[in-house]
Every structure is written in structure tokens, then in C-alpha cells.
Design a protein around this motif. Structure first.
Motif, PDB file in Angstrom:
ATOM      1  N   ASP A  38       0.875  -1.248  -0.028  1.00  0.00           N
ATOM      2  CA  ASP A  38      -0.209   0.063  -0.041  1.00  0.00           C
ATOM      3  C   ASP A  38       0.757   1.310   0.003  1.00  0.00           C
ATOM      4  N   ALA A  39       1.896   1.087   0.658  1.00  0.00           N
ATOM      5  CA  ALA A  39       2.707   2.387   0.766  1.00  0.00           C
ATOM      6  C   ALA A  39       3.506   2.612  -0.678  1.00  0.00           C
ATOM      7  N   THR A  40       3.809   1.809  -1.094  1.00  0.00           N
ATOM      8  CA  THR A  40       4.399   1.899  -2.585  1.00  0.00           C
ATOM      9  C   THR A  40       3.364   2.141  -3.520  1.00  0.00           C
ATOM     10  N   ARG A  41       2.346   1.863  -3.623  1.00  0.00           N
ATOM     11  CA  ARG A  41       1.151   2.178  -4.127  1.00  0.00           C
ATOM     12  C   ARG A  41       0.996   3.417  -4.172  1.00  0.00           C
ATOM     13  N   GLU A  42       1.025   4.013  -2.895  1.00  0.00           N
ATOM     14  CA  GLU A  42       0.576   5.623  -2.550  1.00  0.00           C
ATOM     15  C   GLU A  42       1.739   6.385  -3.151  1.00  0.00           C
ATOM     16  N   GLN A  43       2.882   5.971  -3.175  1.00  0.00           N
ATOM     17  CA  GLN A  43       3.908   6.672  -3.797  1.00  0.00           C
ATOM     18  C   GLN A  43       3.888   6.769  -5.342  1.00  0.00           C
ATOM     19  N   ILE A  44       3.581   5.667  -6.092  1.00  0.00           N
ATOM     20  CA  ILE A  44       3.326   5.631  -7.400  1.00  0.00           C
ATOM     21  C   ILE A  44       2.315   6.763  -7.772  1.00  0.00           C
ATOM     22  N   LEU A  45       1.284   6.627  -6.914  1.00  0.00           N
ATOM     23  CA  LEU A  45       0.069   7.603  -6.972  1.00  0.00           C
ATOM     24  C   LEU A  45       0.532   8.988  -7.111  1.00  0.00           C
ATOM     25  N   ALA A  46       1.482   9.418  -5.951  1.00  0.00           N
ATOM     26  CA  ALA A  46       1.821  10.726  -5.816  1.00  0.00           C
ATOM     27  C   ALA A  46       2.847  11.099  -6.912  1.00  0.00           C
ATOM     28  N   GLN A  47       3.764  10.291  -7.514  1.00  0.00           N
ATOM     29  CA  GLN A  47       4.363  10.541  -8.650  1.00  0.00           C
ATOM     30  C   GLN A  47       3.529  10.858  -9.976  1.00  0.00           C
ATOM     31  N   ALA A  48       2.499   9.860  -9.935  1.00  0.00           N
ATOM     32  CA  ALA A  48       1.741  10.096 -11.262  1.00  0.00           C
ATOM     33  C   ALA A  48       1.006  11.515 -11.160  1.00  0.00           C
ATOM     34  N   ALA A  49       0.434  11.698 -10.120  1.00  0.00           N
ATOM     35  CA  ALA A  49      -0.278  12.886  -9.582  1.00  0.00           C
ATOM     36  C   ALA A  49       0.795  14.380 -10.216  1.00  0.00           C
ATOM     37  N   ARG A  50       2.072  14.146  -9.675  1.00  0.00           N
ATOM     38  CA  ARG A  50       2.837  15.090 -10.280  1.00  0.00           C
ATOM     39  C   ARG A  50       3.116  15.144 -11.384  1.00  0.00           C
ATOM     40  N   LEU A  51       3.218  14.030 -12.282  1.00  0.00           N
ATOM     41  CA  LEU A  51       3.456  14.030 -13.656  1.00  0.00           C
ATOM     42  C   LEU A  51       2.083  14.739 -14.410  1.00  0.00           C
ATOM     43  N   PHE A  52       1.068  14.241 -13.984  1.00  0.00           N
ATOM     44  CA  PHE A  52      -0.174  14.468 -14.432  1.00  0.00           C
ATOM     45  C   PHE A  52      -0.498  16.292 -14.304  1.00  0.00           C
ATOM     46  N   ALA A  53      -0.077  16.418 -13.201  1.00  0.00           N
ATOM     47  CA  ALA A  53      -0.454  18.089 -12.974  1.00  0.00           C
ATOM     48  C   ALA A  53       0.623  19.092 -13.807  1.00  0.00           C
ATOM     49  N   ASN A  54       1.667  18.633 -13.839  1.00  0.00           N
ATOM     50  CA  ASN A  54       2.774  19.030 -14.456  1.00  0.00           C
ATOM     51  C   ASN A  54       2.977  19.204 -16.081  1.00  0.00           C
ATOM     52  N   GLN A  55       2.251  18.012 -16.701  1.00  0.00           N
ATOM     53  CA  GLN A  55       2.412  17.834 -18.050  1.00  0.00           C
ATOM     54  C   GLN A  55       1.203  17.239 -18.641  1.00  0.00           C
ATOM     55  N   GLY A  56      -0.047  17.243 -18.033  1.00  0.00           N
ATOM     56  CA  GLY A  56      -1.215  16.912 -18.421  1.00  0.00           C
ATOM     57  C   GLY A  56      -1.271  15.163 -18.403  1.00  0.00           C
ATOM     58  N   TYR A  57      -2.395  14.757 -18.182  1.00  0.00           N
ATOM     59  CA  TYR A  57      -2.476  13.272 -18.306  1.00  0.00           C
ATOM     60  C   TYR A  57      -2.338  13.075 -19.706  1.00  0.00           C
ATOM     61  N   SER A  58      -2.674  13.595 -20.762  1.00  0.00           N
ATOM     62  CA  SER A  58      -2.532  12.905 -21.954  1.00  0.00           C
ATOM     63  C   SER A  58      -1.041  12.977 -22.372  1.00  0.00           C
ATOM     64  N   GLY A  59      -0.460  13.818 -21.692  1.00  0.00           N
ATOM     65  CA  GLY A  59       0.807  13.969 -22.235  1.00  0.00           C
ATOM     66  C   GLY A  59       1.840  13.200 -21.178  1.00  0.00           C
ATOM     67  N   THR A  60       1.484  12.553 -20.423  1.00  0.00           N
ATOM     68  CA  THR A  60       1.902  11.437 -19.744  1.00  0.00           C
ATOM     69  C   THR A  60       2.065   9.993 -20.085  1.00  0.00           C
ATOM     70  N   SER A  61       3.060   9.415 -20.141  1.00  0.00           N
ATOM     71  CA  SER A  61       3.135   7.795 -20.480  1.00  0.00           C
ATOM     72  C   SER A  61       3.295   6.889 -19.187  1.00  0.00           C
ATOM     73  N   MET A  62       3.025   5.782 -19.460  1.00  0.00           N
ATOM     74  CA  MET A  62       3.529   4.519 -18.237  1.00  0.00           C
ATOM     75  C   MET A  62       4.795   4.522 -18.045  1.00  0.00           C
ATOM     76  N   ASN A  63       5.435   4.767 -19.090  1.00  0.00           N
ATOM     77  CA  ASN A  63       6.943   4.765 -19.029  1.00  0.00           C
ATOM     78  C   ASN A  63       7.547   5.872 -18.133  1.00  0.00           C
ATOM     79  N   GLN A  64       6.847   7.121 -18.368  1.00  0.00           N
ATOM     80  CA  GLN A  64       7.427   8.200 -17.669  1.00  0.00           C
ATOM     81  C   GLN A  64       7.230   7.885 -16.163  1.00  0.00           C
ATOM     82  N   VAL A  65       5.931   7.479 -15.928  1.00  0.00           N
ATOM     83  CA  VAL A  65       5.582   7.072 -14.525  1.00  0.00           C
ATOM     84  C   VAL A  65       6.548   5.918 -13.794  1.00  0.00           C
ATOM     85  N   ALA A  66       6.699   5.147 -14.598  1.00  0.00           N
ATOM     86  CA  ALA A  66       7.487   4.295 -14.059  1.00  0.00           C
ATOM     87  C   ALA A  66       8.860   4.444 -13.821  1.00  0.00           C
TER      88      ALA A  66
END
Length: 203
Positions: free
Chosen positions: A10-38
Motif C-alpha cells: 500500500d505504501a508503494t502504491r501511494e508513492q506511485i500515485l503521488a508521482q503520477a499526480a505530479r506528472l499529470f499536474a505538470n504535463q497533463g494526463y494525455s502528455g504522460t506515459s506509463m513509461n514516464q511514471v515508471a
């Protein structure tokens, strides 16, 4: 027998969500790939898919978790059983400060909810409406006559206009903090809500 979750899942999943939120907020959902999240999470793509099914699930969970936090804040304030004005002021303070602590998640909710499929979007919009309704009830408790004039909800939306978009101009490294702005929003609203005039309804 199904395999249980590894310790720290659960802790790791929350960290992943936090990083994804940062990427989505900065470059948009459409402009973010799963490769970038990883890459941001410093995990392999197969490992990332161990925690989330796809990018859509990332968006759902970010929005859902943020909204649930707001629902919890409303309930926490309600449990304090404050007088009407103190109750609404406490809601305003809690929400402004919460948005300051979750700027990425709030930006994703306000800007990327449209990318969800119909079922998830409608469900989360329903939760948003519940939160807005609680605020509208709090506004009506301060000035009960507003409910009869059907103005408590429009005034609530004007209030949310101040709260929701603070992140668009308030710089994290600026002189003003969210903690400092929160009481200003409350003071501004209470200074103005008493001056609202009720229009006579046409017969």
C-alpha cells in the motif's frame, strides 16, 4: 490459494500515485506515459503494472483518494458541532489548507477528470456534488433566507471559485502560504456574503 500482498504494497502504491499526480499536474494526463511514471517511481514497467492496471486506474485512484479526503474533512468539521459561522469558516480553512498540501492531486481533479470513462467520471462527480451540497448547507445555515431565494448554491460555487483556483496564482515559494491565505478567503467571503441582496421574485 491466492497470493497475499507483499509488505509495503500500500505504501508503494501511494508513492506511485503521488508521482503520477505530479506528472499529470505538470504535463497533463494525455502528455504522460506509463513509461514516464515508471521512470519517476524508479521501477520497471512490469513492476508498475503489479500495482496499477493501467493509466486510467492511476487517474481514477488519484481523483478518488483526493475526493475521499475532502469528504473526510467535511465529516471531521461536522463532528465538532460548531455554530454556523464558525462551522463554515472551519470548512473554508480546512479546504484551502488541504489544497495547499495536495496541489498536484487537486490540479488533476480539476483538469483531468474529463479523461475518465463515463462510469467513473459520473461517480466521482456525484461525490463532488455531495461535498458542494455540504458547503451549500453551511452557507444557508449562516443566512437561512438564502435557501428560500435559491442563492445558497450559487454563493457556494462563487466561494469554491476562490478556493479551487488558488493554486493557479499562489506560488509555493512566494511570500504567502496557504496557511496565511486560508483565513483571508474566509474573511473575504464573510465580509461579502452579508452584503448580498435578495432579489424580489417576479410574480
Amino acid at each position: 490459494m491466492a497470493r497475499g500482498r507483499a509488505p509495503g504494497f500500500d505504501a508503494t502504491r501511494e508513492q506511485i500515485l503521488a508521482q503520477a499526480a505530479r506528472l499529470f499536474a505538470n504535463q497533463g494526463y494525455s502528455g504522460t506515459s506509463m513509461n514516464q511514471v515508471a521512470e519517476a517511481c524508479e521501477v520497471s514497467k512490469p513492476t508498475l503494472y503489479h500495482y496499477v492496471r493501467d493509466k486510467q486506474e492511476l487517474l481514477v485512484q488519484i481523483c478518488q483518494n483526493h475526493l475521499q479526503h475532502l469528504v473526510d474533512l467535511v465529516e471531521q468539521v461536522k463532528m465538532r458541532e460548531l455554530p454556523p459561522e464558525e462551522h463554515l469558516r472551519a470548512l473554508i480553512l480546512q479546504f484551502v489548507q488541504s489544497y495547499g498540501e495536495a496541489q498536484n492531486e487537486h490540479r488533476v481533479l480539476t483538469e483531468d477528470l474529463k479523461f475518465l470513462d463515463d462510469e467513473h467520471r459520473e461517480r466521482l462527480i456525484g461525490v463532488e456534488r455531495q461535498v458542494v451540497s455540504q458547503f451549500a448547507d453551511a452557507v444557508a445555515a449562516v443566512r437561512p433566507e438564502l435557501r428560500g431565494a435559491h442563492l445558497h448554491k450559487p454563493l457556494t460555487m462563487l466561494l469554491f471559485g476562490m478556493i479551487n483556483w488558488t493554486f493557479t496564482w499562489l506560488r509555493p515559494d512566494g511570500a504567502l502560504t496557504y496557511e496565511a491565505v486560508a483565513p483571508m478567503v474566509a474573511d473575504l467571503f464573510f465580509g461579502g456574503v452579508g452584503a448580498v441582496r435578495l432579489q424580489q421574485q417576479a410574480s
